[in-house]
Design a protein around this motif. Sequence first.
Motif, short mmCIF file in Angstrom:
data_model
loop_
_atom_site.label_atom_id
_atom_site.label_comp_id
_atom_site.label_asym_id
_atom_site.label_seq_id
_atom_site.Cartn_x
_atom_site.Cartn_y
_atom_site.Cartn_z
N LYS A 115 13.49 0.80 -4.28
CA LYS A 115 14.97 0.80 -4.48
C LYS A 115 15.72 0.81 -3.28
O LYS A 115 17.01 0.43 -3.08
CB LYS A 115 15.20 2.01 -5.30
CG LYS A 115 14.75 1.93 -6.75
CD LYS A 115 15.03 3.07 -7.64
CE LYS A 115 14.71 2.85 -9.33
NZ LYS A 115 14.92 4.23 -10.05
N ARG A 116 15.27 1.93 -2.49
CA ARG A 116 15.86 1.85 -0.96
C ARG A 116 16.11 0.44 -0.29
O ARG A 116 17.06 0.09 0.24
CB ARG A 116 15.10 2.91 -0.21
CG ARG A 116 15.24 4.13 -0.49
CD ARG A 116 14.48 5.40 0.51
NE ARG A 116 15.25 5.22 1.91
CZ ARG A 116 14.73 5.83 3.08
NH1 ARG A 116 13.39 6.22 2.93
NH2 ARG A 116 15.38 5.53 4.15
N LEU B 48 5.70 -1.86 -11.39
CA LEU B 48 6.48 -1.13 -10.44
C LEU B 48 7.89 -1.86 -10.02
O LEU B 48 8.91 -1.36 -10.29
CB LEU B 48 5.82 -0.90 -9.23
CG LEU B 48 6.81 -0.24 -8.05
CD1 LEU B 48 7.15 1.11 -8.65
CD2 LEU B 48 5.96 0.06 -7.03
N CYS B 49 7.67 -3.34 -9.98
CA CYS B 49 8.96 -4.05 -9.64
C CYS B 49 9.76 -4.41 -10.82
O CYS B 49 11.15 -4.05 -10.88
CB CYS B 49 8.55 -5.48 -9.25
SG CYS B 49 8.02 -5.38 -7.35
N ASP C 237 0.86 -1.17 0.02
CA ASP C 237 0.01 -0.05 -0.06
C ASP C 237 0.78 1.23 -0.26
O ASP C 237 0.31 2.30 -0.65
CB ASP C 237 -0.88 -0.07 1.18
CG ASP C 237 -2.02 -0.90 1.11
OD1 ASP C 237 -2.01 -1.70 -0.06
OD2 ASP C 237 -2.83 -0.99 1.84
N VAL C 238 1.98 1.32 0.98
CA VAL C 238 2.92 2.47 0.75
C VAL C 238 4.12 2.36 -0.22
O VAL C 238 4.91 3.35 -0.08
CB VAL C 238 3.08 2.89 2.17
CG1 VAL C 238 1.94 3.09 3.06
CG2 VAL C 238 4.08 1.71 2.70
N LEU C 239 3.96 1.27 -1.01
CA LEU C 239 5.24 1.21 -1.91
C LEU C 239 5.25 1.97 -3.18
O LEU C 239 4.14 2.10 -3.79
CB LEU C 239 5.06 -0.54 -2.25
CG LEU C 239 6.54 -0.92 -2.95
CD1 LEU C 239 7.57 -0.99 -1.75
CD2 LEU C 239 6.48 -2.37 -3.35
N ASN C 240 6.35 2.40 -3.24
CA ASN C 240 6.61 3.48 -4.50
C ASN C 240 8.12 3.06 -4.94
O ASN C 240 8.71 2.38 -4.52
CB ASN C 240 6.46 4.83 -4.30
CG ASN C 240 7.14 5.37 -3.18
OD1 ASN C 240 8.53 5.04 -3.13
ND2 ASN C 240 6.63 6.49 -2.59
N GLU C 241 8.15 3.61 -6.12
CA GLU C 241 9.56 3.32 -6.81
C GLU C 241 10.83 3.55 -5.87
O GLU C 241 11.67 2.83 -5.77
CB GLU C 241 9.84 4.13 -7.94
CG GLU C 241 10.99 3.80 -8.96
CD GLU C 241 11.14 4.61 -10.20
OE1 GLU C 241 12.30 4.59 -10.89
OE2 GLU C 241 10.09 5.33 -10.63
#
Length: 304
Positions: free
Chosen positions: A136-137, A163-164, A128-132
Amino acid sequence: MDKKEIKFFDKNIYRKASIIKNSLQFMEKTEIPLPSVIEISDSGTCNRSCGFCPRSDPEWITEFDKKEFITTELHEKICKQLGELNYSGMIIYSGFNEPLLNKSCYKNIKRTREYVPSSKIELITNGDVLNESRLKRLFEAGLDTILISAYDSKESAEELRELCLKCELKEKEQFLVRHRYLPEEQDFGITMSNRAGYLKNTEYKIEELKSPAKRPCYYPGYYFFIDYNGDVLMCSHDWGKKNILGNLNKSSLKDIWMSQNSHDARDKLFNGKRTFQPCNKCDVSGDLIGGKHFDQWRKYYGKK
Protein backbone atom coordinates in the motif's frame (compact mmCIF):
# COMPACT_ATOMS: atom_id res chain seq x y z
CA MET A 1 25.01 -26.36 -19.89
CA ASP A 2 25.38 -24.74 -23.31
CA LYS A 3 21.97 -23.39 -24.28
CA LYS A 4 21.12 -22.56 -27.90
CA GLU A 5 17.34 -22.17 -27.95
CA ILE A 6 14.72 -20.15 -26.13
CA LYS A 7 12.35 -22.48 -24.28
CA PHE A 8 10.30 -19.81 -22.53
CA PHE A 9 9.21 -16.42 -23.83
CA ASP A 10 8.06 -13.94 -21.21
CA LYS A 11 4.79 -12.32 -22.31
CA ASN A 12 5.79 -9.23 -20.34
CA ILE A 13 8.12 -8.46 -23.24
CA TYR A 14 5.06 -7.77 -25.42
CA ARG A 15 3.63 -5.46 -22.76
CA LYS A 16 6.91 -3.61 -22.40
CA ALA A 17 7.38 -3.37 -26.17
CA SER A 18 3.93 -1.83 -26.58
CA ILE A 19 4.56 0.77 -23.86
CA ILE A 20 7.94 1.71 -25.35
CA LYS A 21 6.59 1.92 -28.89
CA ASN A 22 3.82 4.27 -27.76
CA SER A 23 6.00 6.46 -25.55
CA LEU A 24 8.40 7.82 -28.16
CA GLN A 25 9.32 11.32 -26.98
CA PHE A 26 11.73 13.91 -28.33
CA MET A 27 13.97 16.52 -26.79
CA GLU A 28 12.22 19.86 -27.01
CA LYS A 29 12.36 21.45 -30.49
CA THR A 30 14.50 18.61 -31.89
CA GLU A 31 14.13 15.28 -33.67
CA ILE A 32 16.30 13.56 -31.04
CA PRO A 33 14.52 10.67 -29.27
CA LEU A 34 14.66 10.57 -25.50
CA PRO A 35 15.11 7.18 -23.80
CA SER A 36 11.74 5.53 -23.25
CA VAL A 37 13.10 3.47 -20.36
CA ILE A 38 15.07 4.82 -17.42
CA GLU A 39 16.08 1.86 -15.24
CA ILE A 40 17.45 2.67 -11.80
CA SER A 41 19.42 0.08 -9.87
CA ASP A 42 19.17 1.90 -6.56
CA SER A 43 21.39 -0.39 -4.51
CA GLY A 44 24.16 -2.92 -4.93
CA THR A 45 22.65 -5.83 -3.03
CA CYS A 46 20.00 -8.56 -3.14
CA ASN A 47 18.77 -11.15 -0.65
CA ARG A 48 18.89 -13.98 -3.21
CA SER A 49 21.53 -15.63 -5.39
CA CYS A 50 19.50 -17.53 -7.98
CA GLY A 51 21.33 -20.15 -10.03
CA PHE A 52 20.45 -18.42 -13.30
CA CYS A 53 21.69 -15.01 -12.10
CA PRO A 54 25.29 -13.68 -12.08
CA ARG A 55 24.85 -13.26 -8.33
CA SER A 56 25.40 -17.01 -7.94
CA ASP A 57 28.91 -16.56 -9.36
CA PRO A 58 31.32 -16.23 -6.37
CA GLU A 59 33.62 -13.96 -8.36
CA TRP A 60 30.79 -11.60 -9.30
CA ILE A 61 29.54 -11.40 -5.71
CA THR A 62 33.03 -10.61 -4.43
CA GLU A 63 33.53 -7.78 -6.90
CA PHE A 64 30.11 -6.21 -7.27
CA ASP A 65 27.81 -7.01 -4.33
CA LYS A 66 27.77 -3.81 -2.28
CA LYS A 67 25.39 -2.98 0.55
CA GLU A 68 25.26 0.59 -0.66
CA PHE A 69 22.33 2.68 -1.86
CA ILE A 70 21.70 5.61 -4.16
CA THR A 71 22.05 8.88 -2.28
CA THR A 72 19.17 11.31 -1.83
CA GLU A 73 21.25 14.00 -3.52
CA LEU A 74 21.86 11.92 -6.64
CA HIS A 75 18.28 10.65 -6.83
CA GLU A 76 16.89 14.17 -6.55
CA LYS A 77 19.27 15.35 -9.26
CA ILE A 78 18.05 12.60 -11.61
CA CYS A 79 14.40 13.39 -10.93
CA LYS A 80 14.89 17.14 -11.43
CA GLN A 81 16.58 16.58 -14.78
CA LEU A 82 13.84 14.23 -15.95
CA GLY A 83 11.25 16.77 -14.84
CA GLU A 84 13.00 19.52 -16.84
CA LEU A 85 12.72 17.26 -19.91
CA ASN A 86 8.98 16.76 -19.21
CA TYR A 87 9.79 13.06 -19.32
CA SER A 88 6.79 10.78 -19.90
CA GLY A 89 8.41 7.38 -20.42
CA MET A 90 9.00 4.45 -18.06
CA ILE A 91 11.06 4.70 -14.88
CA ILE A 92 11.81 1.20 -13.60
CA TYR A 93 13.25 0.44 -10.16
CA SER A 94 15.04 -2.85 -10.66
CA GLY A 95 18.54 -3.54 -11.99
CA PHE A 96 21.15 -5.70 -10.27
CA ASN A 97 19.43 -5.64 -6.88
CA GLU A 98 16.27 -6.15 -4.83
CA PRO A 99 14.81 -2.61 -4.68
CA LEU A 100 12.69 -3.22 -1.57
CA LEU A 101 15.86 -3.67 0.49
CA ASN A 102 16.34 0.07 0.13
CA LYS A 103 14.41 1.61 3.03
CA SER A 104 14.25 4.86 1.05
CA CYS A 105 12.42 3.27 -1.87
CA TYR A 106 9.08 4.79 -0.82
CA LYS A 107 10.58 8.29 -0.58
CA ASN A 108 12.34 7.76 -3.91
CA ILE A 109 9.11 6.77 -5.64
CA LYS A 110 7.27 9.72 -4.10
CA ARG A 111 10.05 12.07 -5.25
CA THR A 112 9.91 10.57 -8.73
CA ARG A 113 6.17 11.14 -8.93
CA GLU A 114 6.50 14.74 -7.70
CA TYR A 115 9.26 15.73 -10.12
CA VAL A 116 8.23 13.55 -13.08
CA PRO A 117 4.41 13.44 -12.88
CA SER A 118 3.82 12.13 -16.41
CA SER A 119 6.18 9.15 -16.11
CA LYS A 120 5.10 5.54 -15.70
CA ILE A 121 6.79 4.23 -12.55
CA GLU A 122 7.36 0.50 -12.18
CA LEU A 123 9.14 -1.65 -9.62
CA ILE A 124 10.38 -5.22 -10.06
CA THR A 125 10.77 -7.32 -6.91
CA ASN A 126 11.14 -10.91 -5.78
CA GLY A 127 8.38 -10.21 -3.25
CA ASP A 128 10.26 -11.75 -0.33
CA VAL A 129 9.79 -8.76 1.97
CA LEU A 130 6.48 -7.65 0.52
CA ASN A 131 3.41 -7.43 2.75
CA GLU A 132 0.11 -5.56 2.73
CA SER A 133 1.46 -2.47 4.47
CA ARG A 134 4.49 -2.13 2.20
CA LEU A 135 2.46 -2.74 -0.91
CA LYS A 136 0.00 0.00 0.00
CA ARG A 137 2.83 2.39 0.83
CA LEU A 138 4.35 1.87 -2.63
CA PHE A 139 1.16 2.82 -4.42
CA GLU A 140 0.41 5.68 -2.05
CA ALA A 141 3.87 7.02 -2.93
CA GLY A 142 2.99 7.05 -6.62
CA LEU A 143 3.90 3.63 -8.06
CA ASP A 144 1.98 2.66 -11.22
CA THR A 145 2.85 -1.02 -11.60
CA ILE A 146 4.63 -3.69 -9.58
CA LEU A 147 6.07 -6.79 -11.22
CA ILE A 148 6.61 -9.62 -8.73
CA SER A 149 8.84 -12.55 -9.62
CA ALA A 150 7.71 -15.61 -7.66
CA TYR A 151 10.73 -17.92 -7.41
CA ASP A 152 9.61 -20.61 -4.98
CA SER A 153 6.40 -22.34 -6.06
CA LYS A 154 3.01 -22.08 -7.70
CA GLU A 155 1.55 -21.67 -4.21
CA SER A 156 3.81 -18.71 -3.40
CA ALA A 157 2.87 -17.09 -6.70
CA GLU A 158 -0.81 -17.41 -5.84
CA GLU A 159 -0.22 -15.98 -2.36
CA LEU A 160 1.44 -12.92 -3.91
CA ARG A 161 -1.43 -12.56 -6.36
CA GLU A 162 -3.98 -12.75 -3.53
CA LEU A 163 -2.02 -10.12 -1.61
CA CYS A 164 -2.28 -7.72 -4.55
CA LEU A 165 -5.98 -8.40 -5.00
CA LYS A 166 -6.54 -7.84 -1.28
CA CYS A 167 -5.00 -4.39 -1.75
CA GLU A 168 -7.52 -3.84 -4.56
CA LEU A 169 -4.88 -3.64 -7.28
CA LYS A 170 -5.85 -4.33 -10.88
CA GLU A 171 -4.14 -7.38 -12.39
CA LYS A 172 -2.06 -6.69 -15.53
CA GLU A 173 -2.57 -2.95 -15.10
CA GLN A 174 -1.17 -2.41 -11.59
CA PHE A 175 0.46 -5.76 -10.87
CA LEU A 176 1.86 -8.83 -12.57
CA VAL A 177 3.06 -12.00 -10.84
CA ARG A 178 5.69 -13.74 -12.93
CA HIS A 179 6.14 -17.49 -12.49
CA ARG A 180 9.88 -17.88 -12.03
CA TYR A 181 9.64 -21.22 -10.21
CA LEU A 182 9.30 -23.28 -13.40
CA PRO A 183 11.83 -26.12 -13.94
CA GLU A 184 15.11 -25.76 -15.78
CA GLU A 185 13.55 -27.43 -18.82
CA GLN A 186 11.32 -24.34 -19.11
CA ASP A 187 14.14 -21.88 -18.40
CA PHE A 188 12.70 -21.14 -14.93
CA GLY A 189 9.97 -19.03 -16.53
CA ILE A 190 12.47 -16.52 -17.88
CA THR A 191 13.41 -15.62 -21.42
CA MET A 192 16.99 -16.64 -20.81
CA SER A 193 20.12 -14.92 -22.04
CA ASN A 194 23.75 -15.35 -21.08
CA ARG A 195 23.76 -11.94 -19.31
CA ALA A 196 26.50 -10.74 -21.66
CA GLY A 197 28.70 -13.70 -20.74
CA TYR A 198 28.22 -13.53 -16.98
CA LEU A 199 26.53 -16.90 -16.50
CA LYS A 200 29.50 -19.07 -17.37
CA ASN A 201 30.45 -19.64 -13.69
CA THR A 202 26.96 -19.85 -12.22
CA GLU A 203 24.96 -22.87 -11.15
CA TYR A 204 22.91 -22.70 -14.33
CA LYS A 205 25.65 -22.25 -16.90
CA ILE A 206 25.28 -20.49 -20.23
CA GLU A 207 28.56 -19.94 -22.02
CA GLU A 208 29.66 -16.61 -23.41
CA LEU A 209 29.69 -16.35 -27.18
CA LYS A 210 32.90 -17.46 -28.85
CA SER A 211 32.45 -14.80 -31.52
CA PRO A 212 30.17 -11.73 -31.59
CA ALA A 213 26.60 -12.13 -32.81
CA LYS A 214 26.05 -10.41 -36.14
CA ARG A 215 22.75 -8.67 -35.57
CA PRO A 216 21.70 -5.16 -34.57
CA CYS A 217 20.82 -4.10 -31.05
CA TYR A 218 18.53 -1.15 -30.34
CA TYR A 219 19.14 -0.80 -26.60
CA PRO A 220 21.29 2.37 -26.81
CA GLY A 221 18.51 4.03 -28.77
CA TYR A 222 15.79 3.77 -26.14
CA TYR A 223 17.34 2.55 -22.84
CA PHE A 224 19.18 4.40 -20.07
CA PHE A 225 20.49 2.35 -17.13
CA ILE A 226 21.56 4.11 -13.93
CA ASP A 227 23.55 2.27 -11.27
CA TYR A 228 23.28 3.29 -7.61
CA ASN A 229 26.64 5.13 -7.72
CA GLY A 230 25.63 7.26 -10.70
CA ASP A 231 27.32 5.19 -13.40
CA VAL A 232 25.31 4.99 -16.62
CA LEU A 233 25.51 1.66 -18.42
CA MET A 234 24.29 0.87 -21.90
CA CYS A 235 21.74 -1.67 -20.70
CA SER A 236 20.74 -4.02 -17.89
CA HIS A 237 22.64 -6.96 -19.42
CA ASP A 238 26.02 -5.42 -18.59
CA TRP A 239 26.38 -7.18 -15.23
CA GLY A 240 30.14 -6.82 -15.42
CA LYS A 241 29.81 -3.04 -15.85
CA LYS A 242 32.22 -3.10 -18.77
CA ASN A 243 30.82 -0.16 -20.72
CA ILE A 244 30.23 2.92 -18.57
CA LEU A 245 28.92 5.78 -20.70
CA GLY A 246 29.31 8.40 -17.97
CA ASN A 247 28.45 9.25 -14.37
CA LEU A 248 25.54 11.40 -13.26
CA ASN A 249 27.51 12.83 -10.35
CA LYS A 250 29.72 14.53 -12.93
CA SER A 251 27.51 14.98 -16.00
CA SER A 252 23.85 15.56 -16.79
CA LEU A 253 21.52 12.89 -18.06
CA LYS A 254 21.08 14.81 -21.31
CA ASP A 255 24.83 15.21 -21.81
CA ILE A 256 25.48 11.49 -21.32
CA TRP A 257 22.60 10.54 -23.64
CA MET A 258 24.13 12.77 -26.33
CA SER A 259 27.78 12.00 -25.52
CA GLN A 260 30.27 10.65 -28.02
CA ASN A 261 30.35 7.37 -26.09
CA SER A 262 26.59 6.95 -26.60
CA HIS A 263 26.74 7.96 -30.26
CA ASP A 264 29.58 5.50 -30.90
CA ALA A 265 27.63 2.68 -29.22
CA ARG A 266 24.57 3.41 -31.37
CA ASP A 267 26.63 3.58 -34.54
CA LYS A 268 28.15 0.16 -33.90
CA LEU A 269 25.15 -1.67 -32.50
CA PHE A 270 22.61 -0.27 -34.96
CA ASN A 271 24.83 -1.73 -37.68
CA GLY A 272 25.22 -5.12 -36.01
CA LYS A 273 28.84 -4.56 -34.96
CA ARG A 274 29.00 -6.15 -31.51
CA THR A 275 32.75 -5.90 -31.37
CA PHE A 276 33.25 -4.33 -27.93
CA GLN A 277 32.63 -5.41 -24.33
CA PRO A 278 30.21 -6.61 -23.12
CA CYS A 279 28.32 -6.83 -26.42
CA ASN A 280 30.87 -9.17 -28.01
CA LYS A 281 29.86 -11.90 -25.54
CA CYS A 282 26.11 -11.18 -25.42
CA ASP A 283 23.48 -13.43 -27.00
CA VAL A 284 20.46 -11.12 -26.51
CA SER A 285 18.55 -10.52 -29.74
CA GLY A 286 18.49 -6.78 -29.11
CA ASP A 287 16.06 -5.87 -31.87
CA LEU A 288 12.76 -7.13 -30.45
CA ILE A 289 12.04 -3.72 -28.87
CA GLY A 290 12.93 -0.20 -29.93
CA GLY A 291 12.43 -0.35 -33.69
CA LYS A 292 10.56 2.97 -33.73
CA HIS A 293 13.41 4.65 -31.85
CA PHE A 294 15.92 3.06 -34.22
CA ASP A 295 14.10 4.59 -37.20
CA GLN A 296 14.13 8.04 -35.59
CA TRP A 297 17.83 7.84 -34.76
CA ARG A 298 18.52 6.85 -38.36
CA LYS A 299 16.71 9.97 -39.55
CA TYR A 300 18.61 12.12 -37.06
CA TYR A 301 22.05 10.75 -37.94
CA GLY A 302 21.22 10.94 -41.63
CA LYS A 303 20.73 14.69 -41.34
CA LYS A 304 23.96 15.40 -39.43
